[in-house]
Design a protein around this motif. Structure first.
Motif, mmCIF file in Angstrom:
data_model
loop_
_atom_site.group_PDB
_atom_site.id
_atom_site.type_symbol
_atom_site.label_atom_id
_atom_site.label_comp_id
_atom_site.label_asym_id
_atom_site.label_seq_id
_atom_site.Cartn_x
_atom_site.Cartn_y
_atom_site.Cartn_z
ATOM 1 N N SER A 30 0.943 -0.956 -0.235
ATOM 2 C CA SER A 30 -0.099 0.111 0.044
ATOM 3 C C SER A 30 0.692 1.139 0.117
ATOM 4 O O SER A 30 0.657 2.497 -0.387
ATOM 5 C CB SER A 30 -0.853 -0.285 0.860
ATOM 6 N N GLN A 71 1.170 3.455 -2.764
ATOM 7 C CA GLN A 71 0.224 5.000 -2.644
ATOM 8 C C GLN A 71 1.334 6.642 -3.222
ATOM 9 O O GLN A 71 0.656 7.466 -3.874
ATOM 10 C CB GLN A 71 -0.323 5.603 -0.841
ATOM 11 N N GLN A 130 1.021 6.818 -6.998
ATOM 12 C CA GLN A 130 0.109 7.307 -7.601
ATOM 13 C C GLN A 130 0.108 8.889 -7.368
ATOM 14 O O GLN A 130 -0.291 9.129 -8.348
ATOM 15 C CB GLN A 130 -1.420 6.863 -6.577
ATOM 16 N N ASN A 131 0.656 9.004 -5.845
ATOM 17 C CA ASN A 131 0.793 10.327 -6.054
ATOM 18 C C ASN A 131 1.251 11.195 -7.389
ATOM 19 O O ASN A 131 1.537 12.260 -7.614
ATOM 20 C CB ASN A 131 1.251 10.705 -5.080
ATOM 21 N N HIS A 152 -0.496 0.436 -8.527
ATOM 22 C CA HIS A 152 -1.030 -0.955 -7.592
ATOM 23 C C HIS A 152 -0.258 -2.148 -8.250
ATOM 24 O O HIS A 152 -0.587 -3.235 -7.349
ATOM 25 C CB HIS A 152 -2.740 -1.110 -7.327
#
Length: 220
Positions: A144, A148, A151-152, A166
């Motif tokens: 995770s 994350q 993703q940012n 992911h």
């Protein structure tokens, strides 16, 4: 299945600590080479030059021995990986380099780890799948955190927009653990010229591959 214990299981008063540690090392090597299910207490005892009764004295049952391996070998290894990633911050380039170098360092300390990973985590019937899900994924939240961060970074335009955040943890594991687990196979396949490829060269190759595949050309 196997739960994290608050004490070292099956460790009676007056235990020979050095011998116990050696037996744990023998156990993880057998697990990696033959599989957890196929490793008997007698096989470990024979390899360690002790009786099966001595294994029971130190650890108890076969399940308790596995608990000891989880608590005293695997959990410290993955806790160390987590600490390395936490210290890397959220910069994606730093995270990639830190993940690759930390996994290689972990394998240098624990050469049995890639083989164990392939047998007992990748395999659908692997005895350590539940450990991976419950401790590494849910407790440490390693996938995770990585997902994350990427993703940012993708939203900020600092990584390749075609990269799926992911899936990155899966890709990172695949590009580190799998080559390390199959070293003898790909060396045999590609011939003598690959025999001198050190783990350090493999590590550098993986970092270069990831950086040039993840980051826009203008950022290289």
């Amino acid at each position: 299945m196997h739960k994290q214990l608050n004490r070292k299981p099956g460790r009676p008063k007056g235990t020979n600590t050095e011998q116990r540690e050696q037996l744990l090392d023998i156990t993880v090597e057998h697990y990696a080479r033959h599989g957890i299910g196929a490793t008997s207490l007698r096989a470990i005892a024979n390899a360690g030059g002790v009786t099966p009764a001595m294994i029971s004295y130190y650890f108890g049952s076969k399940d308790q021995l596995l608990d000891a391996v989880i608590n005293e070998r695997l959990i410290p290894a993955f806790d160390g990986l987590r600490q390395e990633l936490l210290s890397a911050g959220d910069n994606t380039r730093t995270l990639v380099r830190t993940f690759v170098t930390a996994v290689h360092a972990m394998v240098r300390r624990h050469p049995w780890l890639p083989g164990l990973w392939i047998r007992e985590v990748v395999n659908e019937d692997g005895a350590l799948r539940q450990f991976l899900l419950s401790y590494v994924v849910k407790n440490l939240k390693l996938p995770s955190k990585l997902a994350q961060a990427f993703q940012n970074a993708r939203e900020q335009g600092s990584v390749n927009p075609h990269v799926e955040p992911h899936l990155l943890p899966v890709s990172l594991i695949g590009l580190t653990m799998f080559p390390l687990a199959t070293t003898s196979l790909w060396q045999q396949h590609f011939g003598p010229e690959t025999l001198n490829i050190s783990q350090e060269r493999l590590q550098d190759h993986t970092i270069a591959l990831l950086e040039h595949g993840l980051f826009p050309a203008a950022d290289n």
